[in-house]
Structure formats: structure tokens, C-alpha cells
Enzyme design. Structure first.
Site, PDB file in Angstrom:
ATOM      1  N   GLY A 223       0.813  -1.210   0.000  1.00  0.00           N
ATOM      2  CA  GLY A 223       0.000   0.000   0.000  1.00  0.00           C
ATOM      3  C   GLY A 223       0.848   1.261   0.000  1.00  0.00           C
ATOM      4  O   GLY A 223       1.916   1.313  -0.621  1.00  0.00           O
ATOM      5  N   SER A 224       0.369   2.250   0.733  1.00  0.00           N
ATOM      6  CA  SER A 224       1.001   3.569   0.670  1.00  0.00           C
ATOM      7  C   SER A 224       2.439   3.565   1.179  1.00  0.00           C
ATOM      8  O   SER A 224       3.188   4.491   0.866  1.00  0.00           O
ATOM      9  CB  SER A 224       0.184   4.569   1.478  1.00  0.00           C
ATOM     10  OG  SER A 224      -1.125   4.617   0.961  1.00  0.00           O
ATOM     11  N   THR A 225       2.834   2.579   1.971  1.00  0.00           N
ATOM     12  CA  THR A 225       4.233   2.578   2.415  1.00  0.00           C
ATOM     13  C   THR A 225       5.160   2.424   1.214  1.00  0.00           C
ATOM     14  O   THR A 225       6.315   2.830   1.263  1.00  0.00           O
ATOM     15  CB  THR A 225       4.519   1.450   3.421  1.00  0.00           C
ATOM     16  OG1 THR A 225       4.161   0.206   2.832  1.00  0.00           O
ATOM     17  CG2 THR A 225       3.739   1.647   4.707  1.00  0.00           C
TER      18      THR A 225
END
Lengths: 499, 469
Positions: A223-225
């Protein structure tokens, strides 16, 4: 009749000599092969003998997390794990009938004392008429960090699925590695073998597979990581700076489709034109998808590989049972499927990473752009405490992953994320913390995964952490990297920094 | 008339066998040290202390052996002094190993059947029969009268296990009969009877079997019509192989017959014909009888999961290594039948290659003493019988130890004097009694009165004895 009787006597002698020679062959020449467990795993005598041996301890800061204590039954020693469930996925287990796991398995030759480097000790034991003893294995784990990580996951519920990995950025030392749900290795090392069989069966059949070490064995969309990787790739091209204006807004029309990419919670990222730092602070999908489309999938993949994707660099838990997962960035992206490139740039589609891998990304940024090879075994000592083997830290191949300039920029942007962005829950008073949240969608039917990666202190990083909460059994809208994962990362960082 | 013929035979030979009863007693004491010492070592190894019943057990063992010794002193004072001590040592060691495995089984299951005490009862019975043979049979030549009776009895005994109701199938071989709660192997008794029958028959017909025939390629082949007995024995052996599933006994009986035929006729041709016939028969049996196929494939690939016992025996022996784990300190209970067929594997595990070699050498000396008795025996019947009895032991030891150590395919035979099993133990004690009786006759100085002018086979044989020494 005497001549044939003499011949018969010679014949009998031949038979008896054949018996003598054959017995010698069996008990002398072939004995080594027959007594080798690797060639004859079903040889119970050898297995029982090894099971009765005084095994060396597995140590964390001098304290045993696995040790052999005298027992009163026929096996003489009982393997015990004083803090069983907390270290279960690291120590593994030592069972008679169901094999070994973890460090028990990968360092078996040292722990059992059969390694060739312990040959002299074996000879001395033989001369002194003492039972052979095993050497001890010291781990890199920081017990306070391990406990913080374990308690943090446990606080979310007994059946929470998740993992925490903490790494010392400058060396690659694994400071904490926890996977949940966990199990009690003492129950598998018991000498009540029928009970052990039942326990093993139950553990294997359980739906949440507690034997699985989620820190290294399962890959999930980061995801956003993953935007850290995309941002690093963008900065490394030289065309982007933290204050470069990138596209913001509520949605991005994906090429070749009628679909739009939107932001989490329908936000507009604070404007149609925002800085790269702002994009990271609010975790703007539109910005990173458009950056991804601009710099191209190949650049992002190359950047990901430099951080350790596509390979497994962590070998200390590699054995027959552990299936260490390779983190991947899809390699089928091209100009004909650009929407996938856009999705991959924000850590969705087929991007998949282990918590260990995401910790390595944070550690690489923290360590001036150089990713160190993560390791768990610090040193191995003989029974009389001579150091036999000590691990020297070394970078993984093809470093630095990013230049130190890019690393500094990334750090500043990540500090902004914690100071004023999505990750304020990870703030530690008096310490600059760099971090990035993530909430990854896998399938509409499944709750999203909450991620958080971070390191601290931002100027002189001592610890990099990745936290994954795969399923905490909470309401869908309560799931977020900052809500579930960041507090655990904060506790682990505090533990390492003695706060 | 030569000068020599005027002298008495003993003076002519310049050699008279000494009685050597003192030496026998000394060796017997050594053998008791082996047997009782092993029993004590088992207790020390398993429980850390000498067994409480060591006095009673050791006393009983000593009493049995001394009874044998006294009987020999009275009834067969010239008998071979080595045979009894060897048998005593083997039997004592066997008892200790059976006791060892008893202890291991009891540790797992407190209600398990104890085998060592039963075996001691069988040994007592064997010793009583031993004494009975030496007291009742003053001269082995009297057995010649029972040639055909013995033969018939042997065949009846061999067929008994096939009779429905009496016969029992244990572990795949139908060689047992059950009488009043006991399981007996009649084949063991048949073994002794067959030796008597073969010896009597061959002694009578050896000339016909030896002289007629023609020569083909350096080998004297027998006449077709003389093939009758060998054909009969061949059929009996194949019957045992096919209907009783017992390759071991089959091989033992036929091999015994062939060797005795060879000794009687001095013609190696019989060995060639016999071996070819048995080989062909066994090959056909291999092709069509499942039991035999299993044994052979187990021999070729012992790590096949089906043949657990051979592998466990090999693991045990390898685990023992050169000097063994020590009595009571290995895991011989992991080997199936570690107290009977695989007792050598148990010895190999706990006493090591050293122990196995000692046991094999003891058997070797036993066989050598038996064949020596055959050499110096003055009558043909005695020669044949002694040779036959010695060969029975040699073949049995080879087949069973060879099978356990994977030299040849495994066949179900007992290890003489050591394996658990009453029939075998008793039969073997009778064999030793018979050997002692023959050796007493052979070593006894010939009576002075028969010494003039009669220089026949006997003197010839006697001279060769002097050359041997």
C-alpha cells in the site's frame, strides 16, 4: 572319508570368514553412513541420542530464550523456552518426531555440537568421558524492542494477524521480529510425544496458521508505504525535489480506461498542485500514480530491487520448513497496461512485500541510502564460550539504493509525515521520527491491511521498524496505518532508544 | 607281518588322547563368568545395580553346567573338553541378552511376557535331555539300528505343521505346532533325526553311490538310478520351502544332506548335482512363491519400508560399532525379534563388533571340534554323524547370522543356543550330547586286544590324526 571332511572344514571356515568380514563391513565401514541422520532419517537410535544431548542455549543479551534443562526421563534433557510465544518464530521448536524450526533448525549443528568447528570439543568430551555438549547462539534481538512489539500486537487481540520487524539501520541487525498469532514451542518440545503430535496437528490445521512467521513468510500489498520507493525513484531521476510541484486533486483519470484513481476518503490532497512533500504527508494517491506514470514502471522496479525486492537477503531462518517469501514488483508492466503501473506506484496491484522488506526500505533510507543485509545470529560460541563465528555486517548487493542526498530528502519528507501528516500517532516527544503509513486494499471482500514503516531518531537513526496488521478484527473504518500500526512502531522505537 | 603290527596300536601311534576333564572344568568356569557376568552387566546397565536374583540365577546356571560336567566325567570321560564350555558360554550369553530385552519390554509394558525365565526352563530341559543321552546311549553305533525309524519320524515331524488343527502359522512360516499352550518347532527335532537317518543310510549305501557313474568334464557324475534318495530329499526340501514358507529350514536340510552325501561318497559330483537342483528349485520357487520374493527383494533393497526388521537390525549393529554401547545401554528392543532371530543384532548393538566376532568365533570352534571328532572317529557311521551334526550347526549359524547382517537373504532360523525358543535349544543340547558321545568313543584308547594284523581303515584314520597334530 577324511579328505571330504577336511574339505568340508575348509568350506565351513570360508563361511565363517565371510560372516566375520561382513560383520566388520557393517559395523565399521558402513556404520558411519547408517548412523547419519541425513542419510537415514528413520534411524531412531541416532535421533534419540541427539534428542538426549545437552543442547546449547539460544541467547538474547546473555539471557537464554531456549535452553536444555536436566530432565528425569530417559532423554536426560528437556528443551525449554522461558518466553515461548514471544520468541516462537525466532527460536523455532525442538521436537523428536516433528523436526525442528527456526534457529533450532538452521543452527542445529552448533546447538547439537555436531558441527565440524566443534570437533576439538567433541574429542575432549570423548577423552574426559563426558557427554558431548552443544555451542550457544547469540541473537541480535533487543529484548525490550521484542517485548514492545509483542505486547503491541497482543493488545490488539489474541487472534490478531500481524507482524513487526525492527532493524538497526547501520548494521542490519534484526532488533525485533514478532509474528501473530503465535504458539508455545514448549508444547512441541515436550517429551509426551502423543500430546506433541496432537498439538502439532492442531497448529497445522488452525485457520490462522500460527506456525507461519508472517514477518518473512507472507507477502501482502504494501500500500502507501510503497510510496517511499516511488518517491525515492522519482528523486533519484534528478527531475524531482521535495518541493517540486506535482499533481494533486481528488482524482486522476487513468489512461486506457474510463476509471479514475481517487484518494483515501475522497480527499483532494490539499489542492490541485502540491509539493512532493505535501503529497507524501497526505499520502496522495493521485500524485504518486501520476509520478509513476511519468517516470515509468522500470525505474520504480529498479529502485525496488535496490531496496531488496526480487530476492531474499535474510538467510538466518532458512530451512526446509520455512518458506521465505520474495517481495515483488510486477514485471509485466508496459505501455499497454498503464493503469497497472499507476496502481503499482502506490503499492497496489501485484506489488507484494514482507514486513521485513518494508523495514529494509526504511532502514536503507535511514542508513544514508545503503541497505544492510538483515541478520539475526550475532555470534556462535563453543561450549567453553570461545567465539566460533561472528557475523560482520555487510550491505546487500548493488548499493547504495539511493544517494545520500536523496536519503536526506526522503528523511525530511518522512519527518514531515510524522510531524504534520498522516502519522502523528508515531510522534515521540523530543525525538525526530520519520515514518510513512499505509492502508492497503487487497480485495473488496477483505478488510484492508494497516502498515506503518518508520525510523528514529531521524538524524542519527538507531532503529527502523515495519509493522503490519493484517486483520485485527476491528471495524473497517477503524483500520488505518496510523491508528493500528503506528503506535506499535512508536513503542518499539522507544524501547530501542531506552525511552 | 610288519614290525609295527607287533606293537600295540597305542604304542604304534605314540599318542593317546588325554581326558582333559580339568581343562574342561576351567573353561566351564570361564564360560560361567561370561554368562553370569553378562547377566550382572545387564542389571548394572539398565538399573545401575547388580540384579537381586544374581545368586539364585547364577547358582542355577552353574548347577546345570556342573551337572553336565559331572555326567561327562562319569559317562564319557574321554569326550572333547571344548564343546561343553562353548555351549555353556553361548547359552549363558543368550540368556543374558534375552533378559536384557525383557527389561526393555517391561519398561514399556509392565504386563509383558517375560522370556528369559521360560528360556531358563527350556535350558534345564535341554540339560536333562543332554544327561539322558549320555547316560542312556552308551555307544552311538546303536543308533544305526534306527536308521529308517529316524527317517520316517523326521518326515512325520516335518509334515506335522501342515496338519490342520495342530499346525500353526507364526510370522508367515508354517513350521510350528501347538500342543497344550506350547508352540513347538518339530523341524528342530527332525534335524537331529535326519542326521541319524542320513548317516545310517549313507554308511550302508556309500559304495554304490560312490563307485558307479561316469565322468563328465573332470567331475564324476552319479548314476541315474542312484539319484533316488537325492531326489526324495530335494522334494522334501522344496515342500518345506513352498508349503511351509521356510527357506531357512529348506536350505538347512538339503545342504546337510548334500554335505553328508559328499562326505560318504568322497565325490564332489554330488555337490554339483545337488546345488544345481536346489538352485533351480529355489529359483522356480522365487518366481512363483510370494514369501520368497519378499525375502529376496528385502535383501537387495533393505531400506524398502516393508522390511523394517532387517533395517532396524543393521541400524542396531551400526549403532554398536566396534565395542558396542554396553549391555543395558543400547536400544536392542527397537529391533523386532531382537531376542530370537535377531539376537546377533542385539549383541552387535550392545557388545559391538567385538562381541559379534567372539560369538562367530565360538561357533567356528564348535564346528571345528565337531569336524575334528568326525576325523578321528573310528567307524563310518560315527564319522558321518559327527560331520553331519557339525555341518548342521555351521549351516544354521551361517544362514541366520548371514541373513541378519545382510550377507544373504534373511530366512527364519534360530541362532543355536542363543535365540529364544525351546525346541531349538533342546535339540541343540541333544546335538552336543551326541557329539560328545561320539568324541568319547573316538578319543578313548582302543582296547589292546584288537591290535594284531588288522590294519584297515581305522588305523589309516588314526594315523592321519597324528599327522594333523
Amino acid at each position: 572319508m577324511n579328505k571330504p571332511i577336511r574339505n568340508v572344514a575348509v568350506g565351513c571356515m570360508v563361511l565363517f570368514v565371510a560372516l566375520l568380514v561382513n560383520a566388520t563391513y557393517l559395523q565399521y565401514w558402513e556404520a558411519g553412513d547408517l548412523n547419519s541422520l541425513s542419510q537415514h532419517a528413520d534411524n531412531r537410535r541416532v535421533r534419540d541420542a541427539e534428542f538426549s544431548r545437552e543442547r546449547g542455549a539460544i541467547l538474547v543479551r546473555g539471557k537464554a530464550i531456549a535452553e536444555s534443562n536436566k530432565s528425569k526421563d530417559q532423554y536426560k534433557y528437556q528443551r525449554t523456552y522461558p518466553q515461548g510465544p514471544m520468541y516462537a518464530h525466532i527460536t523455532g521448536f525442538y521436537s523428536r518426531d516433528w523436526g525442528l524450526g527456526g534457529i533450532e533448525s538452521t543452527r542445529n549443528s552448533y546447538l547439537s555440537g555436531s558441527d565440524s568447528s566443534l570437533f576439538v570439543n567433541r574429542v575432549i568430551d570423548l577423552v574426559d568421558n563426558q557427554a558431548p555438549k552443544g555451542g550457544s547462539v547469540s541473537l541480535t534481538i533487543n529484548p525490550a524492542a521484542q517485548k514492545a512489539a509483542y505486547d503491541g500486537l497482543k493488545a490488539l487481540g489474541k487472534n490478531v494477524q500481524g507482524a513487526v520487524v525492527a532493524i538497526e539501520p547501520s548494521t542490519g541487525k534484526v532488533l525485533a521480529m514478532v509474528s501473530s498469532p503465535t504458539y508455545d514451542p514448549n508444547k512441541l518440545a515436550s517429551h509426551d510425544f502423543t500430546e506433541v503430535g496432537k498439538v502439532k496437528q492442531r497448529l497445522e490445521n488452525e485457520k490462522l496458521s500460527p506456525l507461519n512467521n508472517r514477518a518473512i513468510e507472507s507477502v501482502l500489498p504494501p500500500g502507501s508505504t510503497f510510496k517511499l520507493v516511488t518517491a525515492s525513484a522519482a528523486l533519484s531521476t534528478g527531475s524531482y525535489k521535495p518541493d517540486t510541484i506535482v499533481r494533486g486533486g481528488a482524482s486522476l483519470n487513468l489512461p486506457q480506461t474510463t476509471h479514475d484513481m481517487t484518494n483515501e476518503n475522497g480527499s483532494n490532497c490539499g489542492g490541485d498542485k502540491i509539493t512532493l512533500t505535501q503529497a507524501l504527508m497526505v499520502s496522495c494517491n493521485v500524485s504518486f500514480a501520476s509520478i509513476g506514470l511519468k517516470i515509468g514502471a522500470d525505474k520504480i522496479r529498479a529502485q525496488a530491487d535496490k531496496f531488496g525486492f526480487g530476492q531474499t537477503y535474510f538467510t538466518d531462518l532458512d530451512d526446509d520448513l520455512t518458506r521465505q517469501a520474495i517481495s515483488t514488483f510486477p514485471d509485466n508492466l508496459n505501455s499497454s497496461n498503464l493503469p497497472f503501473t499507476a496502481q503499482s506506484a502506490i503499492g497496489q496491484y501485484e506489488v507484494a512485500a514482507t514486513p521485513l522488506q518494508m523495514a529494509m526500505v526504511a532502514a536503507g533510507i535511514a542508513n544514508n541510502g545503503t541497505v544492510m543485509q538483515p541478520y539475526l545470529v550475532d555470534e556462535v560460541r563453543s561450549p567453553d564460550l570461545d567465539v566460533i563465528k561472528k557475523t560482520t555486517p555487510q550491505p546487500i548487493p548493488d548499493q547504495p539504493a539511493i544517494s545520500s542526498k536523496v536519503a536526506r530528502d526522503m528523511t525530511e519528507m518522512m519527518v514531515a509525515v510524522v510531524d504534520a501528516g498522516t502519522a502523528t500517532t508515531a510522534q515521540i516527544p523530543g525525538v525526530k521520527v520519520a515514518g510513512k503509513t499505509g492502508t492497503a486494499q487487497s480485495a473488496p471482500s477483505r478488510p484492508p491491511y494497516a502498515w506503518f514503516v518508520s525510523f528514529a531518531p531521524a538524524d542519527t537513526p538507531k532503529v527502523a521498524v515495519a509493522v503490519l496488521v493484517q486483520d485485527a478484527g476491528v471495524a473497517r473504518d477503524a483500520i488505518s496505518g496510523s491508528g493500528l500500526a503506528a503506535p506499535i512502531a512508536k513503542a518499539v522505537m522507544e524501547a530501542v532508544m531506552n525511552r | 607281518m610288519t614290525t609295527a603290527s607287533t606293537l600295540s596300536p597305542s604304542a604304534l601311534m605314540g599318542f593317546v588322547h588325554r581326558r582333559r576333564r580339568g581343562a574342561e572344568l576351567f573353561l566351564l568356569i570361564l564360560s560361567l563368568v561370561v554368562g553370569i557376568g553378562a547377566y550382572a552387566a545387564v542389571g548394572l546397565g539398565v538399573d545401575g545395580k547388580v540384579p537381586a536374583d544374581i545368586i539364585g540365577y547364577g547358582g542355577w546356571l552353574a548347577l546345570l553346567v556342573i551337572a553336565c560336567h559331572v555326567t561327562i566325567r562319569i559317562k564319557a570321560e574321554y569326550a572333547d573338553p571344548i564343546l561343553l564350555p562353548i555351549v555353556s558360554a553361548l547359552n549363558g550369553l543368550g540368556l543374558a541378552v534375552i533378559h536384557r530385552i525383557d527389561l526393555a519390554t517391561l519398561a514399556d509394558n509392565p504386563n509383558a511376557k517375560v522370556l528369559a525365565s521360560t528360556q531358563l526352563v527350556w535350558m534345564t530341559l535341554g540339560v536333562l535331555l543332554f544327561i539322558g543321552v549320555l547316560v542312556g546311549l552308551r555307544d552311538h553305533r546303536r543308533l544305526q539300528a534306527f536308521t529308517y525309524t529316524a527317517g520316517l519320524a523326521a518326515i512325520v515331524l516335518l509334515l506335522l505343521p501342515l496338519v490342520p488343527g495342530i499346525g500353526k502359522n507364526i510370522h508367515g512360516a508354517r513350521i510350528w505346532i501347538g500342543i497344550g499352550g506350547f508352540s513347538l518347532q518339530p523341524g528342530e527335532a527332525a534335524k537331529v533325526l535326519l542326521v541319524v537317518a542320513f548317516a545310517g543310510y549313507l554308511q550302508l549305501h556309500r559304495d554304490a553311490l560312490a563307485l558307479a557313474g561316469r565322468r563328465v568334464l573332470f567331475i564324476d557324475l552319479p548314476r541315474g538310478r542312484d539319484l533316488g534318495p537325492i531326489l526324495a530329499m530335494w522334494l522334501v526340501s522344496l515342500c518345506i520351502l513352498i508349503f511351509q514358507n521356510d527357506l531357512g529350514s529348506s536350505l538347512l536340510f538339503f545342504g546337510l544332506f548334500l554335505v553328508m552325501l559328499y562326505v560318504a561318497t568322497e565325490r564332489p559330483g554330488w555337490l554339483v548335482v545337488g546345488a544345481a537342483m536346489f538352485g533351480a528349485g529355489a529359483y522356480v520357487a522365487y518366481l512363483f512363491v510370494g514369501h520368497v520374493q519378499v525375502r529376496v527383494s528385502a535383501w537387495i533393497d533393505p531400506f524398502h519400508p516393508f522390511v523394517y526388521q532387517v533395517v532396524q537390525g543393521m541400524y542396531g549393529m551400526a549403532w554398536g560399532g566396534l565395542v558396542g554401547r554396553g549391555l543395558g545401554q543400547g536400544d536392542p528392543q527397537l529391533t523386532p525379534f531382537g531376542y530370537s532371530d535377531f539376537i546377533v543384532a542385539s549383541i552387535g548393538e550392545e557388545l559391538g563388533l567385538t562381541g559379534v566376532m567372539a560369538v562367530i568365533l565360538l561357533y567356528g570352534i564348535l564346528v571345528e571340534r565337531g569336524l575334528r571328532t568326525a576325523l578321528i572317529c573310528r567307524d563310518n557311521f560315527g564319522k558321518l554323524m559327527a560331520a553331519g551334526l557339525a555341518v548342521v550347526i555351521a549351516l544354521q549359524v551361517f544362514v541366520v547370522i548371514g541373513g541378519v547382517t545382510k550377507l544373504i537373504p534373511l530366512t527364519g532360523l534360530t541362532t543355536p543356543f542363543m535365540s529364544y525358543g525351546g525346541s531349538s535349544l533342546v535339540a541343540n543340547w541333544v546335538i552336543i550330547a551326541l557329539l560328545l558321545r561320539i568324541s568319547d568313543q573316538a578319543r578313548r584308547p582302543p582296547p589292546e586286544l584288537m591290535g594284531t594284523g588288522d590294519t584297515g581303515d581305522n588305523d589309516d584314520d588314526a594315523t592321519q590324526v597324528v599327522m594333523m597334530r
